[in-house]
Motif scaffolding. Sequence first.
Motif, PDB file in Angstrom:
ATOM      1  N   LEU A 182      -7.305   5.969   1.882  1.00 50.22           N
ATOM      2  CA  LEU A 182      -7.569   4.600   2.322  1.00 50.22           C
ATOM      3  C   LEU A 182      -9.063   4.278   2.445  1.00 50.22           C
ATOM      4  O   LEU A 182      -9.506   3.228   1.953  1.00 50.22           O
ATOM      5  CB  LEU A 182      -6.854   4.325   3.652  1.00 50.22           C
ATOM      6  CG  LEU A 182      -5.331   4.204   3.597  1.00 50.22           C
ATOM      7  CD1 LEU A 182      -4.782   3.803   4.956  1.00 50.22           C
ATOM      8  CD2 LEU A 182      -4.878   3.204   2.540  1.00 50.22           C
ATOM      9  N   THR A 232       0.826  -1.204   0.000  1.00 51.06           N
ATOM     10  CA  THR A 232       0.000   0.000   0.000  1.00 51.06           C
ATOM     11  C   THR A 232       0.862   1.256   0.000  1.00 51.06           C
ATOM     12  O   THR A 232       0.594   2.214  -0.739  1.00 51.06           O
ATOM     13  CB  THR A 232      -0.934   0.002   1.223  1.00 51.06           C
ATOM     14  OG1 THR A 232      -1.711  -1.199   1.233  1.00 51.06           O
ATOM     15  CG2 THR A 232      -1.867   1.195   1.190  1.00 51.06           C
ATOM     16  N   ALA A 264      -3.611  -2.110  -4.924  1.00 48.27           N
ATOM     17  CA  ALA A 264      -3.684  -0.825  -4.228  1.00 48.27           C
ATOM     18  C   ALA A 264      -3.431   0.329  -5.186  1.00 48.27           C
ATOM     19  O   ALA A 264      -4.120   1.365  -5.127  1.00 48.27           O
ATOM     20  CB  ALA A 264      -2.663  -0.796  -3.089  1.00 48.27           C
ATOM     21  N   LEU A 313      -8.483  -2.358  -1.756  1.00 50.57           N
ATOM     22  CA  LEU A 313      -7.512  -2.831  -0.768  1.00 50.57           C
ATOM     23  C   LEU A 313      -7.955  -4.159  -0.164  1.00 50.57           C
ATOM     24  O   LEU A 313      -7.123  -5.041   0.074  1.00 50.57           O
ATOM     25  CB  LEU A 313      -7.335  -1.789   0.334  1.00 50.57           C
ATOM     26  CG  LEU A 313      -6.732  -0.441  -0.094  1.00 50.57           C
ATOM     27  CD1 LEU A 313      -6.664   0.515   1.082  1.00 50.57           C
ATOM     28  CD2 LEU A 313      -5.354  -0.631  -0.709  1.00 50.57           C
TER      29      LEU A 313
END
Length: 223
Positions: A139, A29, A108, A146
Amino acid sequence: MNTASIDSPFLLSMESAVLATVLSFAFGTALAYFVTRLSRGRGALDAVLTLPLVLPPTVVGFFLLLVFGKRSPIGEFLLSVGHPLVFTFEAAVIAAFVVSMPLMYRTARGAFEQEDATYCAAARTLGIPEHTIFFRVLLPNAKSGLLAGLVLTFARALGEFGATILFAGNIPGETQTMSLAIYTAVQSGNDETALLWALALCLLSFIFLGALNLCLHAERRTA
């Protein structure tokens, strides 16, 4: 086959896959965020980070041996402090991490690139720090991608074989995961045991992929 021999490959597989997935999520990430913000050299760095995904796992294991083996500077240092890495459980985790991290990175990165850039731009005009934008804007908006990357990474780490057998070995009770247990059983002509572990891996992968689909479906319904 006794109880210990049944439990050991399963537990080792789960432990190494979980640890590898945690590392992959953190590094994948972060690297995806870093690459998306690059203005130059993005293609070259992307190729390097994705390379373990397209290379044969045995090649990845061979390179890990070159980097961490006893003839390398890193390997010599680890030997000098009494913590050799090759043929240990830690080596199995590293092997699973290296081959699975590109999946997390690619997923990601795709999730970040699909986000509406105006959200981050608006946050910057308000003077919000970059790390806050990352955790509070990027996020949450990329959670579907994710989550998908997390499950795929875990499934890949759970079934890792080639890099593990070269770098960590096939040591019962220490580095023998379910994939290696299948290999050992086939080599010894024990098809029943090989089928048992193969079905276990299929079932686990099916469960995690099914859970992913349920989570994504629930998220679409609430969106």
